[in-house]
Scaffold this motif. Structure first.
Motif, PDB file in Angstrom:
ATOM      1  N   GLY A   1       3.317 -37.556  12.723  1.00 21.18           N
ATOM      2  CA  GLY A   1       4.144 -38.302  13.456  1.00 21.18           C
ATOM      3  C   GLY A   1       5.392 -37.517  13.410  1.00 21.18           C
ATOM      4  O   GLY A   1       6.423 -37.543  14.439  1.00 21.18           O
ATOM      5  N   ALA A   2       5.704 -36.401  12.733  1.00 16.66           N
ATOM      6  CA  ALA A   2       6.974 -35.806  12.460  1.00 16.66           C
ATOM      7  C   ALA A   2       6.992 -34.962  13.815  1.00 16.66           C
ATOM      8  O   ALA A   2       8.189 -34.984  14.323  1.00 16.66           O
ATOM      9  N   GLY A   3       6.082 -34.105  14.184  1.00 16.36           N
ATOM     10  CA  GLY A   3       6.130 -33.167  15.382  1.00 16.36           C
ATOM     11  C   GLY A   3       6.372 -34.047  16.532  1.00 16.36           C
ATOM     12  O   GLY A   3       7.418 -33.602  17.576  1.00 16.36           O
ATOM     13  N   LYS A   4       5.800 -35.259  16.774  1.00 13.80           N
ATOM     14  CA  LYS A   4       5.980 -36.090  17.859  1.00 13.80           C
ATOM     15  C   LYS A   4       7.425 -36.450  18.037  1.00 13.80           C
ATOM     16  O   LYS A   4       8.238 -36.488  19.030  1.00 13.80           O
ATOM     17  N   LYS A   5       8.035 -37.229  16.873  1.00 14.99           N
ATOM     18  CA  LYS A   5       9.304 -37.569  16.916  1.00 14.99           C
ATOM     19  C   LYS A   5      10.482 -36.365  17.166  1.00 14.99           C
ATOM     20  O   LYS A   5      11.244 -36.545  17.982  1.00 14.99           O
ATOM     21  N   MET A   6      10.116 -35.359  16.596  1.00 18.37           N
ATOM     22  CA  MET A   6      10.933 -34.010  16.760  1.00 18.37           C
ATOM     23  C   MET A   6      10.939 -33.802  18.250  1.00 18.37           C
ATOM     24  O   MET A   6      12.023 -33.547  18.917  1.00 18.37           O
ATOM     25  N   ALA A   7       9.585 -33.733  18.795  1.00 15.34           N
ATOM     26  CA  ALA A   7       9.654 -33.459  20.289  1.00 15.34           C
ATOM     27  C   ALA A   7      10.395 -34.405  21.243  1.00 15.34           C
ATOM     28  O   ALA A   7      11.165 -33.966  21.989  1.00 15.34           O
ATOM     29  N   GLN A   8      10.332 -35.738  20.790  1.00 13.88           N
ATOM     30  CA  GLN A   8      10.959 -36.878  21.463  1.00 13.88           C
ATOM     31  C   GLN A   8      12.447 -36.588  21.282  1.00 13.88           C
ATOM     32  O   GLN A   8      13.218 -36.852  22.453  1.00 13.88           O
TER      33      GLN A   8
ATOM     34  N   THR B   1      14.085 -33.894  20.625  1.00 16.47           N
ATOM     35  CA  THR B   1      14.616 -32.536  21.604  1.00 16.47           C
ATOM     36  C   THR B   1      14.393 -32.463  22.993  1.00 16.47           C
ATOM     37  O   THR B   1      14.744 -31.694  23.681  1.00 16.47           O
ATOM     38  N   GLY B   2      13.417 -33.609  23.506  1.00 12.49           N
ATOM     39  CA  GLY B   2      13.206 -33.560  24.884  1.00 12.49           C
ATOM     40  C   GLY B   2      12.071 -32.721  25.380  1.00 12.49           C
ATOM     41  O   GLY B   2      11.783 -32.395  26.513  1.00 12.49           O
TER      42      GLY B   2
END
Ligand code: ADP
Length: 282
Positions: A222-229, A231-232
Motif C-alpha cells: 500500500g506504500a506505493g498507492k499512498k505515495m501515488a495518491q 503526489t497526484g
C-alpha cells in the motif's frame, strides 16, 4: 599543429554524434508508441514488468519491440529466453532478435561475452547506447518498451535524453517505507525529462499463499498507492510476490503468457488495462 589535429578530431566526433542522433530520430519516428519503464532502484522487478507489458501488448496483436537500455545489468534476453542469440547485421544496420510472440528485442547483452562484467566509461557508454538505438533496424512498430537503467541519477537521465517523444513512463516500486522517497525521486526524474507519467506499479506487494489463498503482507503493502495518491500520480496497481513469476522468469517466459491464471497475472491484467486507457487518452 597538435591543436589543429585535436580540433579536427573534435569536429569529426561532433559530426559523427549528430549523424548518429539523426539516425536515431529517424528510426524512432517509425515507432508509434514508446514507453519507458523506470525504477528508483534495482531489483524491484522493472525488467519483469517491462517484458510482461511488452508480451501483453504483443498478445493483443500489436507489433512490439523491447529495448534493454540497462547496459550494466541487461536482463531482458534472459527473461525472454534469448540468451546467447546472435544479432544479424548487414550494410544497413543490425536487426533485433526475434523473441516470443514475434517481439523484436535488442540488448547490449547480445554483444557481450558471457560472464564478463563490462565496465563502461562515460562517453563510450553514451556512444554504445546511441548506436544501440540508432543503428537498429526496428522497422515499423506499434510499441517499443524501453527498460531504462535503475536509479534516477545522471545515467538513466542521459539515456532517456537520447530518446525522443516518449509517450510516457511507468514507475516500478516496492512497498517498503523507503519506496516513498524513491518514487518521489522517480517522479522528479520523469518531470526533468518532460516525460508524462503513466503511473506507478507496486511490485512484490504481499504474498498470496498458493495453498490457502491467504495474503500475507511481507513488506508494507500500500506504500506505493499512498505515495501515488499524495503526489497526484496515477496508481496502476500492485503485483503480489508470486513463485510462478520466478519460475517463469528463470525459464525465459513472461508469466502473463504462461501463467495467465496466476495471482500475479490477474493483477497485471488490470495494470495493462490502465496503460491502454492512458494511451487512448493521449
Ligand atoms: P529489476 O529489473 O528491477 O532489477 P527484475 O525484473 O530483474 O528486477 O526482478 C528481480 C527478481 O525478482 C527476478 O528474479 C524476478 O523473477 C523476481 N520478481 C520480480 N517480480 C516478482 C514478483 N511479483 N513475484 C516474485 N518474484 C518476482
Amino acid at each position: 599543429m597538435a591543436l589543429e589535429r585535436n580540433m579536427a578530431q573534435l569536429e569529426a566526433y561532433k559530426q559523427q554524434q549528430s549523424s548518429e542522433q539523426k539516425n536515431l530520430t529517424e528510426k524512432m519516428g517509425k515507432i508509434n508508441h514508446k514507453i519507458a519503464i523506470i525504477s528508483g532502484k534495482g531489483g524491484v522487478g522493472k525488467s519483469t514488468v517491462t517484458v510482461n507489458l511488452a508480451a501483453a501488448f504483443a498478445q493483443m496483436g500489436n507489433k512490439v519491440g523491447v529495448l534493454d537500455a540497462d547496459i550494466h545489468g541487461p536482463s531482458v534476453p534472459r527473461l525472454l529466453g534469448l540468451e546467447g542469440q546472435i544479432v544479424k547485421t548487414d550494410s544497413t544496420g543490425a536487426y533485433p532478435v526475434e523473441g516470443p510472440l514475434g517481439m523484436k528485442v535488442m540488448s547490449i547483452d547480445f554483444f557481450l561475452s558471457e560472464d564478463t562484467p563490462t565496465i563502461w566509461r562515460g562517453p563510450l557508454k553514451m556512444r554504445a547506447i546511441r548506436q544501440l538505438l540508432g543503428d537498429i533496424e526496428w522497422g515499423e512498430l506499434d510499441f517499443l518498451f524501453i527498460d531504462l537503467p535503475p536509479g534516477t541519477g545522471d545515467e538513466p537521465l542521459s539515456i532517456a535524453q537520447l530518446l525522443p517523444e516518449m509517450d510516457g513512463v511507468v514507475i516500478v516500486t516496492m512497498p517498503t517505507g523507503l519506496s516513498s522517497a524513491v518514487v518521489k525521486k522517480a517522479i522528479t526524474f520523469a518531470e526533468r525529462m518532460n516525460m508524462p507519467i503513466i503511473g506507478v506499479v507496486e511490485n512484490m506487494s504481499g504474498f498470496v499463499c498458493p495453498h490457502c489463498g491467504k495474503k500475507t503482507e511481507i513488506f508494507q503493502s500500500g506504500a506505493g498507492k499512498k505515495m501515488a495518491q499524495e503526489t497526484g500520480v496515477p496508481f496502476l496497481g500492485s503485483i503480489p510476490i508470486d513463485p510462478t513469476v520466478v519460475v517463469d522468469s528463470d525459464k525465459g517466459h513472461p508469466f502473463i503468457i504462461t501463467h495467465n491464471d496466476s495471482a500475479a497475472a490477474k493483477a497485471f491484467t488490470e495494470i495493462v488495462d490502465k496503460v491502454q486507457t492512458y494511451l487512448k487518452k493521449i
